[in-house]
Design an enzyme around this catalytic site. Structure first.
Site, PDB file in Angstrom:
ATOM      1  N   ASP A 161       0.694  -1.195  -0.040  1.00 60.81           N
ATOM      2  CA  ASP A 161      -0.217   0.086  -0.050  1.00 60.81           C
ATOM      3  C   ASP A 161       0.837   1.182   0.053  1.00 60.81           C
ATOM      4  O   ASP A 161       1.508   1.517   0.959  1.00 60.81           O
ATOM      5  CB  ASP A 161      -0.765   0.006   1.083  1.00 60.81           C
ATOM      6  CG  ASP A 161      -1.980   1.106   1.183  1.00 60.81           C
ATOM      7  OD1 ASP A 161      -2.173   1.747  -0.003  1.00 60.81           O
ATOM      8  OD2 ASP A 161      -2.538   1.352   2.198  1.00 60.81           O
ATOM      9  N   ASP A 168      -2.147   5.518  -5.448  1.00 57.58           N
ATOM     10  CA  ASP A 168      -2.399   4.850  -4.353  1.00 57.58           C
ATOM     11  C   ASP A 168      -2.419   3.291  -4.776  1.00 57.58           C
ATOM     12  O   ASP A 168      -3.436   2.865  -5.522  1.00 57.58           O
ATOM     13  CB  ASP A 168      -3.665   5.231  -3.750  1.00 57.58           C
ATOM     14  CG  ASP A 168      -3.913   4.454  -2.450  1.00 57.58           C
ATOM     15  OD1 ASP A 168      -3.216   3.423  -2.185  1.00 57.58           O
ATOM     16  OD2 ASP A 168      -4.945   4.652  -2.002  1.00 57.58           O
TER      17      ASP A 168
END
Ligand SMILES: *[C@@H]1O[C@H](CO)[C@@H](O)[C@H](O)[C@H]1NC(C)=O
Ligand SMILES: *[C@@H]1O[C@H](CO)[C@@H](O)[C@H](O)[C@H]1NC(C)=O
Ligand SMILES: *[C@@H]1O[C@H](CO)[C@@H](O)[C@H](O)[C@H]1NC(C)=O
Ligand SMILES: *[C@@H]1O[C@H](CO)[C@@H](O)[C@H](O)[C@H]1NC(C)=O
Ligand SMILES: *[C@@H]1O[C@H](CO)[C@@H](O)[C@H](O)[C@H]1NC(C)=O
Length: 468
Positions: free
Chosen positions: A115, A349
């Site tokens: 992430d 992201d």
């Protein structure tokens, strides 16, 4: 991650709104002076030192509602890329909603979500208590981690960090809390000896049966450790920002060059719909650029920090970094002329599956499909005919146009109660175009580029991939 990132984004908004209050101090600053445009233009990326393969699997989604719930209801992890000297293969799961990589913590093997939209690395602790999102206790199995969890007592290298707590809430309502410690974390040839990690003993997590935690690759100011023995007392005032995994790797000189890089492959439509597990969905690399074929379209741009007084993107000296925030100069598609499409509060992201753009942008883009995509109030998503004609979509960053493949714009959403196949758009509504609203370029965009991050320099290099 999709919602995980959104959650992190929400936590940024919370911090941003707290910025004006007297008890909020930023303890980390821009690490180095930003380079000039001319200097950035000369960036040459080394090959990665290490790359790791990623794999993952998830239960099949049989129904539309299950698929959409999955989409909305859990973090969209990203695949790790390999940059620098380590490259790991990335595997995807949950309709490729998650990019996972194999890692060891204190010698114990786990699959972890990759992430770039959050900063903490954590593994669920063995014997943890599982809760639903409303805070009601449920059985451990319902958290659906891939293992029984990390056992600190079985690690020869684990060192507890006494009297502090880990406490994180992700945007979809998932939350974790518990102790903190230091241990050795290895990912695809990269070994970080003394990494601060969360070892939560309380988890409200909607797992996939594979991952047992997450690797957060964003900035120190976004970390979630607090100077309190009671996780419920976590606040901006007692936050103890620390070095996320890649920052520690740099300090320990575990990488030659200060880059990590991700190349996230899209799975085929068929795979996304039917195959719960893709063993090889790209690379997470450390020390340089991930090893996939690329074009000559490349740009190096500064990461944008945030103003401590207004909470909106700022390039002023000393502005703290949270996310990999970039300035999108424009989105170009049939019908985009005349719409304000610039946005300087857009984050890259890996943990978010879809792109989330300002409302005026998605409204116009939806109309450009043939037949047009339509917004479903019930699903809170733009849906589209699975065989619709997809308009060209270009994202201009740093003066360079990056194209998004049509294959990333129509995603399978399972079947409805009549057995009809449902598809949703790869680009969705991120809300009104307001300065403090964070938009996301998630996996929809990232499938088309190699994204190489240099958080130490505060820069990102985007390189367009060859079509695949
Ligand atoms: C990850 O670990 C699992 C379990 O040990 C293994 O089956 C799988 O092959 C590994 N994946 C990669 C890409 O190394
Ligand atoms: C942790 O807190 C306890 C109780 O307040 C205290 O006795 C102990 O010295 C603290 N430990 C550390 C390492 O600060
Ligand atoms: C936590 O706060 C106490 C005072 O409340 C302070 O003595 C201690 O040094 C702090 N711990 C850390 C790790 O900053
Ligand atoms: C985390 O901290 C917040 C306060 O900032 C608190 O409301 C929440 O209950 C804490 N979460 C856990 C799981 O302890
Ligand atoms: C981003 O845009 C806002 C207006 O929406 C502006 O106030 C701010 O200065 C911009 N920040 C940067 C770094 O360009």
């Amino acid at each position: 991650m999709g919602f995980l990132s959104v959650v992190s984004a929400l936590s940024l908004l919370t911090s941003a709104s707290a910025i004006g209050s007297s008890d909020f101090t930023f303890t980390r600053r821009r690490a180095v002076a930003p380079r000039s445009f001319e200097e950035r233009a000369q960036t040459v990326l080394p090959a990665a030192d290490f790359s790791v393969a990623v794999s993952g699997k998830a239960p099949r989604r049989k129904s539309k509602s299950a698929a959409l719930t999955a989409l909305r209801g859990r973090p969209f992890p990203s695949k790790p890329g390999s940059g620098g000297s380590d490259t790991v293969p990335v595997a995807g799961s949950d309709f490729d909603e998650e990019y996972l990589t194999n890692a060891t913590v204190g010698g114990q093997p786990f699959s972890l979500i990759i992430d770039t939209g959050s900063s903490d690395t954590w593994v669920a602790q063995k014997g943890f208590n599982c809760f639903d999102l409303n805070g009601n206790p449920i059985s451990e199995a319902d958290c659906a981690f891939g293992t029984a969890g990390f056992d600190p007592t079985a690690s020869k290298t684990f060192k507890p960090f006494p009297n502090v707590s880990f406490n994180i809430t992700y945007g979809d309502g998932e939350f974790l809390s518990g102790p903190v410690g230091f241990d050795t974390v290895s990912v695809g040839g990269l070994t970080v000896k003394s990494q601060e990690i969360g070892v939560p003993n309380l988890a409200a997590w909607e797992g996939d049966g594979i991952n047992t935690g997450l690797i957060g690759l964003a900035f120190p100011d976004l970390t979630s450790v607090y100077n309190t023995t009671n996780p419920q007392d976590a606040s901006a005032a007692n936050q103890l920002p620390y070095d996320p995994l890649f920052f520690t790797a740099v300090k320990e000189r575990a990488v030659k060059n200060t880059f990590f890089s991700v190349a996230l492959d899209r799975g085929s439509f068929e795979q996304q719909e039917n195959d719960p597990y893709d063993p090889n969905l790209g690379f997470l690399s450390f020390g340089g650029i991930a090893p996939v074929p690329v074009t000559s379209t490349q740009v190096t741009i500064p990461v944008e920090g945030y103003s401590a007084t207004t909470g909106i993107p700022s390039s002023a000296k000393g502005s703290p970094f949270f996310f990999y925030t970039v300035n999108v100069e424009k989105f170009t598609f049939p019908g985009s002329a005349g719409i304000l499409t610039a946005n300087n509060n857009t984050i890259l992201d890996t943990g978010t599956t879809l792109d989330y753009v300002p409302t005026p942008v998605i409204k116009a883009f939806a109309k450009a499909f043939d037949p047009p995509a339509t917004y479903s109030e019930e699903d809170e998503l733009y849906l589209v005919d699975c065989t619709a004609k997809v308009p060209q979509f270009l994202v201009t960053i740093g003066g360079k146009e990056f194209s998004v493949d049509a294959k990333d714009q129509i995603l399978p959403g399972g079947t409805d109660s009549n057995g009809k196949e449902i598809c949703f758009l790869g680009t969705q509504d991120g809300g009104p175009d307001e300065a403090d609203n964070i938009f996301i370029l998630g996996d929809t965009f990232l499938h088309n580029v190699v994204a190489t991050f240099n958080p130490i320099q505060g820069e990102i290099t985007l390189t367009q991939r060859l079509p695949y």
